[in-house]
Design a protein around this motif. Structure first.
Motif, PDB file in Angstrom:
ATOM      1  N   HIS A  52     -14.078  -9.874  10.489  1.00 54.15           N
ATOM      2  CA  HIS A  52     -14.287  -8.500  10.313  1.00 54.15           C
ATOM      3  C   HIS A  52     -13.684  -7.887   9.147  1.00 54.15           C
ATOM      4  CE1 HIS A  52     -15.707  -8.349  14.428  1.00 54.15           C
ATOM      5  NE2 HIS A  52     -14.545  -8.945  14.749  1.00 54.15           N
ATOM      6  N   LYS A  53     -14.655  -7.193   8.440  1.00 55.28           N
ATOM      7  CA  LYS A  53     -13.976  -6.249   7.180  1.00 55.28           C
ATOM      8  C   LYS A  53     -13.284  -4.807   7.934  1.00 55.28           C
ATOM      9  CE  LYS A  53     -14.878  -7.522   3.178  1.00 55.28           C
ATOM     10  NZ  LYS A  53     -15.981  -8.447   3.048  1.00 55.28           N
ATOM     11  N   VAL A  54     -12.152  -4.703   7.583  1.00 59.85           N
ATOM     12  CA  VAL A  54     -11.327  -3.539   8.025  1.00 59.85           C
ATOM     13  C   VAL A  54     -10.893  -2.518   7.191  1.00 59.85           C
ATOM     14  CG1 VAL A  54     -10.620  -4.792  10.370  1.00 59.85           C
ATOM     15  CG2 VAL A  54      -9.170  -4.738   8.168  1.00 59.85           C
ATOM     16  N   ALA A  55     -10.861  -1.200   7.639  1.00 60.22           N
ATOM     17  CA  ALA A  55     -10.460  -0.110   6.515  1.00 60.22           C
ATOM     18  C   ALA A  55      -9.224   0.182   6.966  1.00 60.22           C
ATOM     19  CB  ALA A  55     -11.394   1.037   6.867  1.00 60.22           C
ATOM     20  N   ILE A  56      -7.989   0.097   6.205  1.00 58.87           N
ATOM     21  CA  ILE A  56      -6.580   0.054   7.023  1.00 58.87           C
ATOM     22  C   ILE A  56      -6.038   1.454   6.171  1.00 58.87           C
ATOM     23  CG2 ILE A  56      -4.271  -0.606   6.835  1.00 58.87           C
ATOM     24  CD1 ILE A  56      -5.339  -3.297   7.532  1.00 58.87           C
ATOM     25  N   TYR A  57      -5.610   2.316   6.657  1.00 62.22           N
ATOM     26  CA  TYR A  57      -4.884   3.526   6.218  1.00 62.22           C
ATOM     27  C   TYR A  57      -3.537   3.495   6.389  1.00 62.22           C
ATOM     28  CZ  TYR A  57      -3.704   8.726   5.609  1.00 62.22           C
ATOM     29  OH  TYR A  57      -3.126   9.943   5.125  1.00 62.22           O
TER      30      TYR A  57
ATOM     31  N   LEU B  55       0.940  -1.098   0.032  1.00 60.20           N
ATOM     32  CA  LEU B  55       0.058  -0.062  -0.002  1.00 60.20           C
ATOM     33  C   LEU B  55       0.914   1.303   0.072  1.00 60.20           C
ATOM     34  CD1 LEU B  55      -3.025   0.426   0.139  1.00 60.20           C
ATOM     35  CD2 LEU B  55      -2.800   0.428   2.667  1.00 60.20           C
ATOM     36  N   LEU B  56       0.408   2.367  -1.100  1.00 61.76           N
ATOM     37  CA  LEU B  56       1.384   3.486  -0.947  1.00 61.76           C
ATOM     38  C   LEU B  56       1.211   4.218   0.310  1.00 61.76           C
ATOM     39  CD1 LEU B  56       1.017   4.215  -4.869  1.00 61.76           C
ATOM     40  CD2 LEU B  56       2.948   3.562  -3.492  1.00 61.76           C
ATOM     41  N   PRO B  57       2.189   5.168   0.568  1.00 58.58           N
ATOM     42  CA  PRO B  57       1.642   5.947   1.631  1.00 58.58           C
ATOM     43  C   PRO B  57       0.463   6.748   1.256  1.00 58.58           C
ATOM     44  CG  PRO B  57       3.965   6.142   1.267  1.00 58.58           C
ATOM     45  CD  PRO B  57       3.499   5.223   0.281  1.00 58.58           C
ATOM     46  N   ASP B  58      -0.349   7.374   2.139  1.00 53.50           N
ATOM     47  CA  ASP B  58      -1.673   8.300   2.107  1.00 53.50           C
ATOM     48  C   ASP B  58      -2.519   7.498   1.297  1.00 53.50           C
ATOM     49  OD1 ASP B  58      -3.251  10.525   2.651  1.00 53.50           O
ATOM     50  OD2 ASP B  58      -2.253  11.591   1.087  1.00 53.50           O
ATOM     51  N   THR B  59      -2.801   6.214   1.554  1.00 50.56           N
ATOM     52  CA  THR B  59      -3.635   5.349   0.867  1.00 50.56           C
ATOM     53  C   THR B  59      -4.298   4.301   2.008  1.00 50.56           C
ATOM     54  OG1 THR B  59      -2.098   5.305  -0.909  1.00 50.56           O
ATOM     55  CG2 THR B  59      -3.862   3.910  -1.160  1.00 50.56           C
ATOM     56  N   GLY B  60      -5.551   3.669   1.380  1.00 50.84           N
ATOM     57  CA  GLY B  60      -6.479   3.070   2.255  1.00 50.84           C
ATOM     58  C   GLY B  60      -6.874   1.955   1.117  1.00 50.84           C
TER      59      GLY B  60
ATOM     60  N   LYS C  47       1.142   9.358   5.538  1.00 43.69           N
ATOM     61  CA  LYS C  47       2.181   9.604   4.942  1.00 43.69           C
ATOM     62  C   LYS C  47       3.433   9.229   5.288  1.00 43.69           C
ATOM     63  CE  LYS C  47      -0.323  13.755   3.255  1.00 43.69           C
ATOM     64  NZ  LYS C  47      -0.934  15.095   3.582  1.00 43.69           N
ATOM     65  N   HIS C  48       3.482   9.036   6.466  1.00 41.65           N
ATOM     66  CA  HIS C  48       4.929   8.559   6.970  1.00 41.65           C
ATOM     67  C   HIS C  48       5.078   6.961   7.140  1.00 41.65           C
ATOM     68  CE1 HIS C  48       5.208  12.702   8.126  1.00 41.65           C
ATOM     69  NE2 HIS C  48       3.999  12.521   8.546  1.00 41.65           N
ATOM     70  N   GLY C  49       4.004   6.290   6.489  1.00 40.59           N
ATOM     71  CA  GLY C  49       4.010   4.800   6.519  1.00 40.59           C
ATOM     72  C   GLY C  49       3.184   4.350   7.827  1.00 40.59           C
ATOM     73  N   GLY C  50       2.949   5.086   8.754  1.00 42.41           N
ATOM     74  CA  GLY C  50       1.976   4.516   9.896  1.00 42.41           C
ATOM     75  C   GLY C  50       0.697   3.883   9.485  1.00 42.41           C
ATOM     76  N   LEU C  51       0.384   2.679  10.081  1.00 41.12           N
ATOM     77  CA  LEU C  51      -0.955   2.040  10.003  1.00 41.12           C
ATOM     78  C   LEU C  51      -1.937   2.444  10.770  1.00 41.12           C
ATOM     79  CD1 LEU C  51       0.271  -1.399   8.769  1.00 41.12           C
ATOM     80  CD2 LEU C  51      -0.338   0.474   7.123  1.00 41.12           C
ATOM     81  N   HIS C  52      -3.117   2.650  10.203  1.00 40.38           N
ATOM     82  CA  HIS C  52      -4.439   3.092  11.153  1.00 40.38           C
ATOM     83  C   HIS C  52      -5.410   2.081  10.609  1.00 40.38           C
ATOM     84  CE1 HIS C  52      -2.318   6.923  12.281  1.00 40.38           C
ATOM     85  NE2 HIS C  52      -1.840   6.745  11.002  1.00 40.38           N
ATOM     86  N   LYS C  53      -6.061   1.390  11.625  1.00 37.92           N
ATOM     87  CA  LYS C  53      -7.023   0.429  11.396  1.00 37.92           C
ATOM     88  C   LYS C  53      -8.446   0.719  12.024  1.00 37.92           C
ATOM     89  CE  LYS C  53      -7.254  -4.661  12.160  1.00 37.92           C
ATOM     90  NZ  LYS C  53      -6.296  -5.570  12.848  1.00 37.92           N
ATOM     91  N   TYR C  54      -9.478   0.607  11.119  1.00 35.47           N
ATOM     92  CA  TYR C  54     -10.769   0.879  11.655  1.00 35.47           C
ATOM     93  C   TYR C  54     -11.812  -0.198  11.360  1.00 35.47           C
ATOM     94  CZ  TYR C  54      -8.560   5.251  11.904  1.00 35.47           C
ATOM     95  OH  TYR C  54      -7.619   6.196  12.091  1.00 35.47           O
ATOM     96  N   SER C  55     -13.020  -0.209  11.957  1.00 33.06           N
ATOM     97  CA  SER C  55     -13.850  -1.123  11.580  1.00 33.06           C
ATOM     98  C   SER C  55     -14.548  -0.636  10.248  1.00 33.06           C
ATOM     99  CB  SER C  55     -14.976  -1.477  12.628  1.00 33.06           C
ATOM    100  OG  SER C  55     -16.088  -1.847  11.720  1.00 33.06           O
ATOM    101  N   ALA C  56     -14.725  -1.506   8.979  1.00 35.10           N
ATOM    102  CA  ALA C  56     -14.984  -0.796   7.920  1.00 35.10           C
ATOM    103  C   ALA C  56     -16.522  -0.655   7.929  1.00 35.10           C
ATOM    104  CB  ALA C  56     -14.671  -1.538   6.837  1.00 35.10           C
ATOM    105  N   VAL C  57     -17.288  -1.023   8.901  1.00 44.56           N
ATOM    106  CA  VAL C  57     -18.708  -1.098   9.018  1.00 44.56           C
ATOM    107  C   VAL C  57     -19.323   0.385   9.671  1.00 44.56           C
ATOM    108  CG1 VAL C  57     -20.907  -2.018  10.253  1.00 44.56           C
ATOM    109  CG2 VAL C  57     -18.918  -3.422  10.086  1.00 44.56           C
ATOM    110  N   CYS C  58     -20.064   0.883   8.615  1.00 42.53           N
ATOM    111  CA  CYS C  58     -20.332   2.193   8.578  1.00 42.53           C
ATOM    112  C   CYS C  58     -21.441   2.517   9.835  1.00 42.53           C
ATOM    113  CB  CYS C  58     -21.130   2.684   7.373  1.00 42.53           C
ATOM    114  SG  CYS C  58     -21.975   4.116   7.582  1.00 42.53           S
ATOM    115  N   PRO C  59     -21.241   3.413  10.792  1.00 46.37           N
ATOM    116  CA  PRO C  59     -22.155   3.475  11.900  1.00 46.37           C
ATOM    117  C   PRO C  59     -23.446   3.782  11.516  1.00 46.37           C
ATOM    118  CG  PRO C  59     -20.437   5.347  11.983  1.00 46.37           C
ATOM    119  CD  PRO C  59     -20.054   4.401  10.789  1.00 46.37           C
ATOM    120  N   HIS C  60     -23.866   4.211  10.441  1.00 46.16           N
ATOM    121  CA  HIS C  60     -25.239   4.509  10.301  1.00 46.16           C
ATOM    122  C   HIS C  60     -26.038   3.505  10.088  1.00 46.16           C
ATOM    123  CE1 HIS C  60     -28.631   6.060   7.051  1.00 46.16           C
ATOM    124  NE2 HIS C  60     -28.727   6.703   8.341  1.00 46.16           N
TER     125      HIS C  60
END
Ligand SMILES: Cc1cc2nc3c(=O)[nH]c(=O)nc-3n(C[C@H](O)[C@H](O)[C@H](O)COP(=O)(O)OP(=O)(O)OC[C@H]3O[C@@H](n4cnc5c(N)ncnc54)[C@H](O)[C@@H]3O)c2cc1C
Ligand code: FES
Length: 658
Positions: free
Chosen positions: A593-598, A580-585, A601-614
């Motif tokens: 689970h389906k996860v949203a991974i971002y 995955l390129l920096p600044d990409t998800g 820009k510095h290569g750090g990973l951030h992980k969230y549930s991909a389930v929309c809370p709506h």
């Protein structure tokens, strides 16, 4: 305020010409100590650049009106030294009072007073901030805005100027959302003596009202002939009437409240997107239906006019409104507060009930009526969400030689259509071209194929050869109702009371729609008859025909995809996280689970549930806006999972990195 309180005595008592007064003012206050030195009077005042530019433009025009000649370059170069400019304004005002013969008309004088009032308001906000605090606050605030947003209105520089709500309140009406819909509604209600509180998640204009292209159209972009076929000729006439009333309302309000927003009436042209019998046939049908809707339209041939691009036959719609949307809503906001209404910014509503809304900080506002003016209503009501489709739309601003393109509005018959207008600047004009809409939440790989900006640029350059470099580029979101008409009125949710009102289904014409909503919701709340109520009612049954059926199928398809993608085998992005390129998800499967991974820009990973809370669909990565978009009803979350546009009211849930 040290910088605005005391005008320079020498200037005040000057018997010199207006030109000299200002020149002397510049010398005395700005140039003392040479280039780059701050004003000698008062502390340096730091004004957010949006306010600064707006004020500079206002000052320049209005001071000219007052016969004051002031060099724009001096103003522009001195942007950082705003206190000087405020002093010039005060000096000019004093001088104008002392020498009434210099003043062309009392209106101009009032204009100058209004500007000065504005300047004082802005500076009182600005002087509270140290440069560091301002930078930090800019950064924090900008986190609440997302995506590509270098707009011609400088939405990217927008910052809150009204306070955050801090204690519970009771009022007659609470309006959630400070875009054109919410502020038009609030303005009309305070004028009628209602107590109104407006709650805005970010800053006024930070939604689509700051990303619009601001044609206040006589034309209806869902076509009068289609409306006549779907809903009947009477409805077509009422829709035409409401568009004219919206434009008249803006013109009147600008006048009554002294709002400087460059409002002007311009011609609009609907032209065929291709040289085909079908496209010409659409034009002919629309010409007749537009006449039925009450417009003085005619077919014109623009081929001989180089200022109209390479356009031939077109329907000419006279009397469209053209303005600067942020200046307009800033004026509305000021008028609301001046008339006793309250506006709170950075006050996101996270819970809404029949007569009460609660912010994410737990502060409540109880009210007889609640107006949800949040572009898409903050509710779970499929009677609304299943009858409109969220779409992303794209805009470019090209620099063009002043006057080389006619100041007008253009729309073509393409689906999705292109929308074009001119915004005037000093020394050049901006040709604003939008279009190429696609369904919100389409899979990331589809964006790679669609290249909305490059095809938009190519399209524009083929027709407007005057188009020079691209100087603005932004995106936004519109909601297309399946049966062509806005959804304005009582929330059809059986669980909500009749005192909850919604404004949505803008269909890319929400400048008109938001203004119509302001008039209509005021009448509904005041229990006054309004024949638009039935036409725009969110409870109306859509007529069943080929067009509504096909729109409903499209919506169902996106929703199915949104839910089906919960299945472990569907909708996983093919790319490995390492690649995955920096600044990409990307969306990945993680156990059940389906996860949203971002990857930042510095290569750090951030992980969230991909389930929309709506309503629990799976979001998709949008590589253009760097956001997580929900295909079901259009909620948007920034790369860090923060909800930036509803109907969702909560963020994506963070997940631990395994
Ligand atoms: C690129 C583009 C071009 C367009 N061009 C045109 C055009 O030429 N002519 C035209 O008529 N229309 C046009 N439109 C459509 C028009 O801009 C919109 O329909 C209109 O601005 C919608 O106004 P609004 O007030 O309903 O919503 P918004 O302006 O989006 O305002 C909603 C507000 O609600 C706030 N909010 C959201 N959730 C919460 C919450 N939980 N709590 C508190 N506040 C909340 C948001 O921060 C936002 O400020 C265009 C739209 C786009 C994107
Ligand atoms: S916006 Fe409704 S489920 Fe996401």
């Amino acid at each position: 305020m040290a910088s605005t309180d005391a005008p320079d005595d020498k200037i005040q008592s000057s018997k010199l010409s207006s030109h000299t007064v200002l020149t002397k003012g510049v010398e005395a206050l700005c140039f003392r100590g040479g280039e780059g030195t701050h004003c000698s009077k008062g502390p340096e005042v730091r004004i957010p650049s949006s306010g600064r530019n707006e004020l500079l433009r206002l000052l320049h025009t209005e001071l000219q009106e007052l016969n004051y000649i002031i060099s724009t370059t001096a103003l522009d170069r001195r942007e950082e030294h705003f206190s000087c400019i405020l002093l010039h304004a005060r000096a000019a005002l004093n001088h104008a009072h002392a020498h009434p013969a210099l003043v062309k008309g009392s209106l101009a004088l009032e204009g100058c007073k209004a500007i000065f009032g504005k300047a004082a308001g802005l500076s009182s906000f600005a002087t509270m901030a140290t440069p560091q605090a301002e930078q930090a606050s800019d950064q924090k605030f900008n986190e609440g805005l997302y995506g590509l947003r270098h707009t011609v209105w400088n939405q990217q520089d927008l910052r809150p100027i009204y306070p955050k709500i801090s204690k519970d309140e009771a009022t007659d009406v609470v309006v959630v959302g400070a875009g054109i819909s919410g502020l038009s509604t609030a303005y009309n209600l305070v004028k009628e003596g209602k107590k109104v509180v407006v709650l805005e998640a970010k800053a006024r204009g930070s939604g689509m009202t700051g990303r619009t292209t601001a044609h206040i159209m006589t034309w209806n972009d869902d076509y009068y002939y289609k409306i006549a076929k779907q809903h009947g000729i009477e409805v077509c006439k009422i829709v035409g009437e409401s568009h004219r009333a919206a434009i008249d309302f803006v013109a009147r309000t600008v006048d009554e409240e002294g709002i400087y927003c460059k409002f002007a009436k311009v011609d609009g042209y609907l032209f065929p997107h291709e040289d085909s019998d079908e496209a010409l046939g659409i034009l002919k049908e629309e010409l007749e239906a537009s006449k039925l809707a009450g417009f003085d339209v005619k077919m014109v041939d623009l081929a001989g006019d180089p200022a109209c691009g390479k356009i031939g036959n077109a329907i000419q719609f006279p009397g469209n409104g053209d303005f600067h949307p942020l200046m307009y809503i800033n004026g509305l906001a000021e008028a609301i507060v001046r008339r006793g209404g309250k506006i709170y910014e950075q006050s996101r509503v996270s819970k809404n009930e029949a007569h009460k809304v609660t912010t994410e900080d737990g502060v409540t506002v109880t009210a007889e009526s609640v107006v949800l003016a949040t572009l898409s209503p903050l509710n779970h009501n499929l009677a609304i969400h299943a009858r409109q489709e969220a779409q992303r739309t794209y805009v470019l601003g090209f620099k063009v030689k002043k006057g080389s393109v006619k100041k007008a509005q253009w729309w073509d018959t393409n689906e999705p259509y292109h929308y074009i207008r001119i915004e005037e600047r000093e020394g050049f004009d901006v040709l604003i071209v939008g279009g190429n809409d696609n369904a919100t939440g389409m899979p990331a790989k589809d964006y790679m194929k669609s290249t909305p900006f490059s095809s938009l640029e190519k399209w524009a350059r083929q027709r407007w050869t005057a188009a020079d470099e691209v100087i603005y580029q932004w995106t936004g979101q519109v909601y297309e109702p399946i049966d062509s008409l806005h959804l304005i009125g009582p929330d059809p949710n059986p669980a909500s009371s009749t005192d909850v009102y919604v404004v949505t289904g803008d269909s890319g014409q929400g400048m008109t729609g938001g203004t119509i909503a302001g008039i209509l919701i005021k009448d509904l709340i005041l229990k006054r008859e309004n024949r638009w109520a039935k036409v725009y009612s969110p409870s109306r049954l859509p007529p069943f025909d080929k067009s509504t059926a096909s729109a409903a199928v499209d919506i169902a398809e996106h929703t199915m995809r949104g839910y089906a993608s919960k299945s472990p085998v569907i909708c996983i992005d093919a790319i490995d996280i390492e690649d995955l390129l920096p600044d990409t998800g990307a969306i990945k499967q993680d156990g059940l689970h389906k996860v949203a991974i971002y990857k930042d820009k510095h290569g750090g990973l951030h992980k969230y549930s991909a389930v929309c809370p709506h309503m629990k669909c799976i979001v998709q990565w949008n590589p253009i806006d760097k956001s997580w978009d929900c295909p079901c009803h259009g909620s948007i979350f920034d790369a860090f999972g923060r909800c930036v546009d509803g109907p969702a009211k909560a963020d994506l849930s963070p997940m631990p990195l395994s």
